[in-house]
Design a protein around this motif. Structure first.
Motif, mmCIF file in Angstrom:
data_model
loop_
_atom_site.group_PDB
_atom_site.id
_atom_site.type_symbol
_atom_site.label_atom_id
_atom_site.label_comp_id
_atom_site.label_asym_id
_atom_site.label_seq_id
_atom_site.Cartn_x
_atom_site.Cartn_y
_atom_site.Cartn_z
ATOM 1 N N GLN A 197 5.738 -11.816 0.896
ATOM 2 C CA GLN A 197 4.835 -11.667 2.044
ATOM 3 C C GLN A 197 4.314 -10.227 2.119
ATOM 4 O OE1 GLN A 197 3.688 -13.987 4.301
ATOM 5 N NE2 GLN A 197 2.488 -12.412 5.325
ATOM 6 N N ILE A 198 5.192 -9.255 1.880
ATOM 7 C CA ILE A 198 4.759 -7.856 1.959
ATOM 8 C C ILE A 198 3.841 -7.521 0.780
ATOM 9 C CG2 ILE A 198 5.526 -5.453 2.028
ATOM 10 C CD1 ILE A 198 8.201 -6.511 3.196
ATOM 11 N N ALA A 199 4.246 -7.932 -0.415
ATOM 12 C CA ALA A 199 3.453 -7.582 -1.600
ATOM 13 C C ALA A 199 2.096 -8.278 -1.583
ATOM 14 C CB ALA A 199 4.228 -7.954 -2.864
ATOM 15 N N ASN A 200 2.070 -9.579 -1.251
ATOM 16 C CA ASN A 200 0.828 -10.350 -1.379
ATOM 17 C C ASN A 200 0.099 -10.575 -0.064
ATOM 18 O OD1 ASN A 200 1.678 -10.633 -4.060
ATOM 19 N ND2 ASN A 200 2.758 -12.534 -3.605
ATOM 20 N N GLY A 201 0.761 -10.335 1.065
ATOM 21 C CA GLY A 201 0.130 -10.573 2.360
ATOM 22 C C GLY A 201 -0.162 -12.046 2.565
ATOM 23 N N GLY A 202 -1.171 -12.325 3.364
ATOM 24 C CA GLY A 202 -1.552 -13.721 3.609
ATOM 25 C C GLY A 202 -1.375 -14.084 5.067
ATOM 26 N N PHE A 233 0.383 -5.400 0.495
ATOM 27 C CA PHE A 233 0.796 -4.004 0.364
ATOM 28 C C PHE A 233 1.049 -3.580 -1.071
ATOM 29 C CE2 PHE A 233 1.199 -4.645 4.845
ATOM 30 C CZ PHE A 233 0.813 -3.417 5.372
ATOM 31 N N LYS A 234 0.963 -4.572 -1.990
ATOM 32 C CA LYS A 234 1.067 -4.215 -3.409
ATOM 33 C C LYS A 234 -0.135 -3.316 -3.715
ATOM 34 C CE LYS A 234 2.082 -7.600 -6.459
ATOM 35 N NZ LYS A 234 1.603 -8.828 -7.101
ATOM 36 N N GLY A 235 0.115 -2.131 -4.264
ATOM 37 C CA GLY A 235 -1.004 -1.223 -4.503
ATOM 38 C C GLY A 235 -1.050 -0.132 -3.441
ATOM 39 N N ARG A 236 -0.763 -0.504 -2.167
ATOM 40 C CA ARG A 236 -0.732 0.498 -1.103
ATOM 41 C C ARG A 236 0.631 1.161 -1.040
ATOM 42 N NH1 ARG A 236 -2.981 -0.645 4.677
ATOM 43 N NH2 ARG A 236 -3.558 -2.819 4.377
ATOM 44 N N ASP A 292 6.307 -0.230 -5.601
ATOM 45 C CA ASP A 292 7.267 -1.330 -5.668
ATOM 46 C C ASP A 292 8.590 -0.886 -5.050
ATOM 47 O OD1 ASP A 292 7.754 -4.053 -6.610
ATOM 48 O OD2 ASP A 292 9.313 -3.086 -7.815
ATOM 49 N N ASP A 293 8.944 0.369 -5.304
ATOM 50 C CA ASP A 293 10.176 0.917 -4.756
ATOM 51 C C ASP A 293 10.170 0.867 -3.221
ATOM 52 O OD1 ASP A 293 12.662 2.493 -5.380
ATOM 53 O OD2 ASP A 293 11.652 3.884 -4.010
ATOM 54 N N GLU A 294 9.048 1.226 -2.616
ATOM 55 C CA GLU A 294 8.955 1.194 -1.152
ATOM 56 C C GLU A 294 9.024 -0.236 -0.627
ATOM 57 O OE1 GLU A 294 6.193 5.030 -0.025
ATOM 58 O OE2 GLU A 294 5.243 3.417 -1.161
ATOM 59 N N ILE A 295 8.379 -1.167 -1.346
ATOM 60 C CA ILE A 295 8.423 -2.563 -0.902
ATOM 61 C C ILE A 295 9.855 -3.093 -0.983
ATOM 62 C CG2 ILE A 295 7.531 -4.905 -1.267
ATOM 63 C CD1 ILE A 295 4.955 -3.723 -2.308
ATOM 64 N N VAL A 296 10.575 -2.741 -2.056
ATOM 65 C CA VAL A 296 11.972 -3.174 -2.173
ATOM 66 C C VAL A 296 12.804 -2.562 -1.043
ATOM 67 C CG1 VAL A 296 14.043 -3.055 -3.599
ATOM 68 C CG2 VAL A 296 11.852 -3.584 -4.657
#
Ligand code: HEC
Length: 120
Positions: free
Chosen positions: A89-94, A100-103, A106-110
């Motif tokens: 959900q965070i990486a791909n939104g929707g 948020f992938k790109g913003r 990957d480390d921050e998303i994890v």
């Protein structure tokens, strides 16, 4: 003589075909597996790192106490969603949420996924 050569050729072609099939099938299935489940490394919750990321990227929609707003409440998101789905959900939104992938790295998303997954 010609017949023997032909049937020999056919056998060779068949073996080659079977070989290709055996080689290709697992190769096609392989890439899907690791990305689906093992994308998220197991880490200890690091609230000190996660909270500033939350404040600058998520608070506006999910509230300063995770109470929700434009986006749903996240106070118990760890009991309703798996780590994998939170990450996705965070990486791909929707559904109205930006990706948020790109913003975020990957480390921050994890980091933020691990923190949210522990909210139960
Ligand atoms: C622009 C507003 C907005 C921002 C910014 C935003 N979200 Fe969301 N978020 C939403 C909306 C809307 C949904 C509901 C999506 C749906 O129902 O499909 C949602 C859903 C979610 C969900 C799934 C919750 C559930 O119960 O279904 C999670 C987890 C989540 N957001 C985490 C985050 C995180 C972490 C950030 C910051 C990195 C963030 N969101 C930033 C609007 C936002």
């Amino acid at each position: 003589m010609y017949k023997w050569i032909m049937s020999g050729l056919i056998v060779v072609v068949c073996l080659f075909g079977v070989g290709l099939l055996l080689n290709n099938l697992p190769a096609k299935e392989r890439p899907a597996e690791p990305s689906a489940s093992s994308a998220i490394p197991d880490r200890p919750v690091d609230a000190a790192a996660a909270e500033p990321i939350y404040k600058s990227n998520c608070l506006s929609c999910h509230g300063d106490q995770l109470q929700g707003g434009v986006g749903p409440e996240l106070t118990k998101v760890g009991s309703t969603m798996s780590k994998e789905s939170i990450y996705k959900q965070i990486a791909n939104g929707g559904g109205g949420m930006p990706k948020f992938k790109g913003r975020l790295s990957d480390d921050e998303i994890v980091t933020i996924t691990t923190w949210l997954a522990a909210k139960k």
